[in-house]
Structure formats: C-alpha cells, structure tokens
Design a protein around this motif. Structure first.
Motif: not given
Length: 484
Positions: A324-332
């Motif tokens: 796992i190299v990346y995570l972005k949790h986005l609220q939209s």
C-alpha cells in the motif's frame, strides 16, 4: 455517532407494524430538522425552489401513479423527507423482482415501502434532467442542495446505528436472498453469515455482517488464483458494471443519454478527469491521507466498476497482492442515478431502478487506495465509493503506508447505503475482464454481467484471460471488527 434527539423521538412514533402486509396506515412523522433546513434553503434560493418543482413535475410525467410516485408537490416532498429520515428499513413480501429483491410501495405510507424502493425513489425525485448540460440534474446543479443531501444521509445513518433501528431486522435475516448469493461457482445453498445469539443490535450491525467463522475461518471466501500474481479477484459479492478505457490524457469517456425538462432526449459524450478522481478535486474535503501517487500512471489504462446491491455482503477485500503506497479518503457528494422501470408483461413488477453508470462515480465520497504490485503490472488503484445514503467508509487499522496487502484480505466496510467499487489499472497491466456475460442486455448499459462472489476470479493481468482460478487462502488474517 451522535443522534439528533428530535429525530429519534419522532422515529419511535413513525414505526408501524407492516411486515405481514400493508393493512395499516403509517403514523405521520413529526417535522424533522433536515426538512426544516431544506425549507429554509427553498425560501432563500428561488432557483432551488424552481429546480425542485421542475424535477418533481418531470417525475410525475414519467410516473403519475400516486401509489408509486406520491410526491407531486414541494409540500409532498417535505413530507417524504420527514418520513425518509425516520424510516425503519423494511423487507415486506408484496412483490419480487427477478424472484429475489422484494418490492413494496404504498403511496404516502412510507413505512410500508421496502428499503431499496425508498432509497432509489429518493434519488429518482432529484435525478430528472432539467437542462441540456450533461450534469443538468439538481444533484449536480445546486451545491447547497448537494450539501443538504449529505446531511440527511448522515442523519439517517446515525439512526441506523441505534437499537431502535433493529426492529425489522428479523424480516431480513429470515429472507434467503440476504443470506445466499448465486453464481456459477457457488449455487448459494448455504448461508454465508451467522447471526449472533440474540440477534443484531442495530440495522447497521446487520448491514455490515461478516462471514460466518464456521464456514469461512480465514475471514474470506476461498480466494481464486491466490498464488497467481496475474489473477485479480472480486472485492466483494457484487455485479460488474463493465470496463472502460482511460484516454491518454487521463479522461474517462462515457456515452451520455438523458431527458431534458422539455422531454427531449439528449445524447453525447461525457468526459471525467481520472487525475482529479485519484488526487481529489475542487470542493472535496480530505478526511485522511498518506503517501503519494502519480495519476498519469493510469493514462491509457483501464477503469472497472462493480456495484453492490442492498442485500449483498458489504465488507471489502483486496483484489490484488502488493504494498500500500497511497491513501486519500475524500468527502464529497452522495449522489445516485435512478430511473423508473414500468412493468410491461404478465408477472413483471414495476420498480425504481438504480442505474449505475461509470460517470456517476466522479464527485462521490470515496476512499482511494494505491497498491503497488511491482513489475510488470504496476500500481492498482482500488476505490470504495459511498453512494446514496452512506454514513461512512470504515477502513481497518492495518491499512497504513507501506503495509503489505494480501489478496482477499479484508480492508474496509461500507456503512449503510448504495455502494460501488472502482478499480483502475495501468496501461502496461493489460487487464482483461473475465466475468461472464448474460444473454440479455442490461437497461441503459448494454452489457449484463453475472454476479461475482468475493474472492472469485474477476480478471487477469497480461492480456490473457487464462490466469489461475485455483482457490487458496494461505495466511489470511481472521475477521476484524468493523470499528477497527
């Protein structure tokens, strides 16, 4: 989560006993905070008032039956919202779609509607094409209304985490369509989950139910192609919506088909930015983030999309092994596309149809995770999508930067709502979708795929569909509680 007390009090009065049929009228719920907020928005925004009135009117042109489309005015819509955020999920046996999903609609007696019907109907009312703009629905056209829709999703989600919400759960646990799943490799003859002693404490606990440890001691179904790095597996019990090419400049190109307020059909193409999908776009809030990723890796690559229905298993498992190299949790936004399917033949049933097109994944609440599989297949992006009434995407504690992900390992779950999953592949991965296609076409999509079980072979790297489907589950961790 904190429950709004006024809503909780009204919920208790709104419940009627209807599991045996539709004999009783539903008690009218009290006016809810979410409804009052909408009424204030309508007073202060005459454009929003016009948009709502026009969307409701166009919905009446499509379906004018008051038993299945009771919202014919703004006042009706306010009453519907009061009922929506005070709704106890129902699974009433009045009619079935394809012999599986139960269908129930009872006019303004919303406590007699079934869960998928009321959820899809809530979006049908605001999914009418008002202009010739490709995103001419009110869900896209009015930012304040979009924010308000998130508020009611959270409010309903809060309630579904209280003991009162479990009142009708026995109607779900006694329905085999919530316990089994039919596919080519598993006829679904035995249940996949085991209710706890005393039953589920909340509807949310039922919705996020885990695999039965006696049947699946590794916390996963057998993972096909576990030892073959070319094999990509399904992330959960789900249905494929297909695969699409990503352009060389990072755009997903999909066909567009809508009906404007005038009734004129609009056709064309819609371009959506894959780079913004990965990194986040304007107006989207970052809840959590780590690592980095170059979105141009996916230029010329492949976009795939899976849909989870309300009766599916809603925990999520890694489709490929890697770091796992990346995570972005986005609220939209919390949007959904919904149409009306009118019964035309004997034995058919009319229903509100969640239409899961690829372009509607953009601008949704999502968790974007990058997994580096190494050479020759590169990075894979996996993205659970919170659509419709979703109160959250809850990841597991092991999901941290540089963690090693095992194929088939549980990494998150959806809270209640409609839910989708996007997987993206680099061009060099040569991903091939291997899910079987049914002979009949899917409405609006053209291709109708068979269902996939979590852990089943979903596709192959390298352009060759012949990757392994031999099951295995070596070194799989045990089930992890949903709050970790």
């Amino acid at each position: 989560m904190k429950l709004i007390n006024t809503a909780a009090a009204a919920l208790m009065g709104a419940t009627c006993i209807a599991s045996a049929g539709l004999a009783k009228d539903c008690a009218a719920p009290l006016r809810q905070p979410a409804t009052e907020k909408l009424m204030e928005l309508v007073v202060s925004d005459t454009v929003l008032k016009y948009q709502l009135e026009q969307s409701i009117a166009l919905g009446q042109r499509i379906n004018g039956d008051p038993m299945t489309n009771p919202v014919a005015s703004l006042e009706d819509y306010y009453h519907f919202i009061d009922a929506l955020v005070t709704y106890n999920p129902q699974n009433i046996m009045t009619g079935t779609l394809n012999g599986q999903t139960r269908v129930s609609m009872d006019g303004k007696n919303y406590c007699n509607w079934n869960i998928l019907d009321i959820l899809a109907y809530s979006y049908f009312l605001v999914d009418r094409q008002l202009t010739t703009d490709p995103r001419g629905q009110i869900q896209f056209a009015n930012d304040k209304f979009g924010e308000w829709m998130r508020d009611i999703a959270v409010e309903w989600g809060n309630y579904l985490e209280t003991p009162a919400s479990a009142i009708n759960v026995p109607d779900f646990t006694s329905d085999p369509n919530y316990a089994t799943w039919t596919s080519a490799s598993d006829p679904g003859t035995s249940p996949w989950y085991c209710p706890p002693e005393g039953g589920y404490d909340t509807f949310q606990a039922f919705f996020t139910r885990e695999f039965c440890a006696a049947t699946f001691p590794n916390g996963s179904r057998p993972v096909q192609g576990y030892d073959d790095p070319r094999t990509v597996v399904a992330i959960g019990d789900s249905t494929s919506a297909g695969r699409w090419p990503i352009s060389e400049d990072g755009k997903l190109v999909t066909t567009y088909d809508g009906v404007a307020q005038s009734g004129r059909v609009i056709k064309g193409q819609l371009y959506s930015d894959v780079h913004d999908f990965i990194l986040g776009g304007e107006g989207e809030t970052v809840i959590e983030s780590f690592g980095s990723i170059d979105p141009t890796l996916f230029d010329g690559g492949t976009w795939t999309h899976q849909f989870l229905n309300v009766n599916n298993y809603h925990r999520l498992h890694v489709p490929v092994a890697g770091k796992i190299v990346y995570l972005k949790h986005l609220q939209s936004a919390v949007r959904m596309k919904s149409g009306w399917s009118q019964a035309i033949g004997e034995g058919e049933v009319s229903f509100y149809d969640p239409r899961d097109t690829a372009d509607w994944q953009f601008g949704q609440t999502r968790m974007v995770i990058g997994i580096d599989t190494g050479e020759p297949h590169g990075v894979v992006v996996i993205s659970p999508m919170g659509m419709a009434q979703v109160s959250g995407i809850q990841k597991r504690q092991w999901v941290i930067e540089n963690a090693q992900a095992l194929k088939g390992q549980e990494f998150a779950n959806f809270a209640f709502g409609g839910s989708d999953f996007v997987v993206m592949f680099e061009k060099k991965a040569g991903f091939v979708l291997t899910v079987d296609v049914l002979p009949e076409e899917a409405p609006g999509a053209g291709v109708n795929y068979t269902g996939s079980l979590q852990g089943e072979k979903y596709g192959c790297f390298g352009g060759d569909p012949g990757c392994s489907a031999i099951p295995g589950a070596a070194n799989q961790p045990p089930p992890i509680p949903a709050d970790q």
